[in-house]
Design an enzyme around this catalytic site. Sequence first.
Site, PDB file in Angstrom:
ATOM      1  CG  ASN A 263      -7.456  10.000   6.065  1.00 34.38           C
ATOM      2  OD1 ASN A 263      -8.107   9.395   7.094  1.00 34.38           O
ATOM      3  ND2 ASN A 263      -7.843  10.025   4.822  1.00 34.38           N
TER       4      ASN A 263
ATOM      5  CB  THR B 125      13.777 -10.946   0.324  1.00 28.80           C
ATOM      6  OG1 THR B 125      13.603 -12.281   0.144  1.00 28.80           O
ATOM      7  CG2 THR B 125      14.899 -10.432   0.674  1.00 28.80           C
TER       8      THR B 125
ATOM      9  CB  CYS C  56     -10.784  13.202  -6.742  1.00 32.78           C
ATOM     10  SG  CYS C  56     -11.057  15.022  -5.962  1.00 32.78           S
TER      11      CYS C  56
HETATM   12  N1  PLP Z   1      -4.683   4.766   7.201  1.00 30.03           N
HETATM   13  C1  PLP Z   1      -4.788   6.036   7.000  1.00 30.03           C
HETATM   14  C2  PLP Z   1      -5.569   6.850   8.189  1.00 30.03           C
HETATM   15  C3  PLP Z   1      -4.306   6.847   5.930  1.00 30.03           C
HETATM   16  O1  PLP Z   1      -4.280   8.207   6.078  1.00 30.03           O
HETATM   17  C4  PLP Z   1      -3.569   6.077   4.950  1.00 30.03           C
HETATM   18  C5  PLP Z   1      -2.983   6.774   3.471  1.00 30.03           C
HETATM   19  O2  PLP Z   1      -3.263   7.998   3.348  1.00 30.03           O
HETATM   20  C6  PLP Z   1      -3.451   4.696   5.132  1.00 30.03           C
HETATM   21  C7  PLP Z   1      -4.210   3.953   6.020  1.00 30.03           C
HETATM   22  C8  PLP Z   1      -2.866   3.829   3.856  1.00 30.03           C
HETATM   23  O3  PLP Z   1      -1.392   3.616   4.166  1.00 30.03           O
HETATM   24  P1  PLP Z   1      -0.512   3.511   2.830  1.00 30.03           P
HETATM   25  O4  PLP Z   1      -0.699   4.510   1.731  1.00 30.03           O
HETATM   26  O5  PLP Z   1       0.968   3.466   3.547  1.00 30.03           O
HETATM   27  O6  PLP Z   1      -1.033   2.241   2.354  1.00 30.03           O
END
Ligand code: PLP
Length: 394
Positions: A150, A236, A324
């Site tokens: 990410n 649900t 952060c």
């Molecule tokens: N995994 C990765 C690589 C992510 O970037 C994120 C969110 O930024 C998540 C999991 C978590 O996803 P969610 O925000 O839908 O819980």
Amino acid sequence: MKPIYFDNNATTKVDPEVFEEMTPYFVELYGNPSSMHSFGGQVAEKIKEARKRIADLINATPEEIIITSCGSESDNTAIYSALKSHPDKKHIVTSMVEHPAIKNLFQHLEKDGYTTTFVPVDNKGRLNMDVFYDSLSDNTAIVSLMWANNETGTMFPIDEIGAELKKRGITFHTDAVQALGKIDIDVTKTNIDMMSFSGHKIHAPKGVGGLYVRKGTKFSPFLIGGHQEGGKRAGTENLASIIGLGKACEIAKGHLDDGYHKLRSLRDRLENALVEKIPNSFVNGDLENRLPNTASISFEYIEGESILLMLNEYGICASSGSACTSGSLEPSHVLRAMGIPFTAAHGTIRFSLSVFSTDEEVDLVIEKMPEIIQRLRDMSPFWQEAINEGKVTV
Ligand code: PLP
């Protein structure tokens, strides 16, 4: 001021087409799909259509899709399912650069007596395959490795990893929250047993996600209760959001070819111009193998938070490489795992674009960034020190 939203790895706007598809399902068609009457029955049909659209994006069958509330729930479901399915195995493997949804879960499981391996990465964020393969044993219950990071967009070699784990009979989960919709995923061509994804990263709303579970994979539900999701996830159905996720998947499939080529060239233009115009800056990640929308750029000797505040004055939204959210200004665990020097990790900014990003927006960021960085460096004792020590030339 209309924001220039370059923080799409954090969340995305709901595509207006997705929103339009969802709207009837709040006030008019709000039935419960489990009801016996036809008012509920008609929404059950719509959920069926959504599940098919989700499955089509990754070439799965609708029965292999479990709809959840978010990527984090999908990650937790996958890991706990594997542990329950292999009660005799007490070792779990992941990488040092995972999202907290996996990283913190693994640390939590250590307290429950599991042995963990956090496989290191190199300075481009690439997995150390030797350490990874050496870590595997008959005691390994599951390997969970993210498809795409990410922060940097770097992608792990999921095909190769899947093939090896299949040979060894080890369950393989991948967190594809950032990868879904941005790259072509075909689950029939990779040996993935479970794969997490999330709606709000692909222009569907927040509060809906999914888990692909390959047919034949041992599965144990995380949420127990009603018979929804074929008995695999009680609760649900979040009707409108599921319909939204289905539509977003259908749209994402349409963008996979040309939309993402355009996005990649937009991202590359932004990245190349910034690195060229701003001295002592560099791009992080595996440049040969990363998402088309993500640019992680380090600007040495200044703080990312100050850059973000100044960008904010121009309505430009991005994010920094500091953790952060934890209330500290420590550089992110991802950049630290990559060995990015402290002086650069601190000044790292992630720009993450979407198919809605435009040339004009990129132009404005290219125009504003050099002056922002210069203003901050003029105030930075670290920059002065670097000049005095001859580490930079001005
Ligand atoms: N995994 C990765 C690589 C992510 O970037 C994120 C969110 O930024 C998540 C999991 C978590 O996803 P969610 O925000 O839908 O819980």
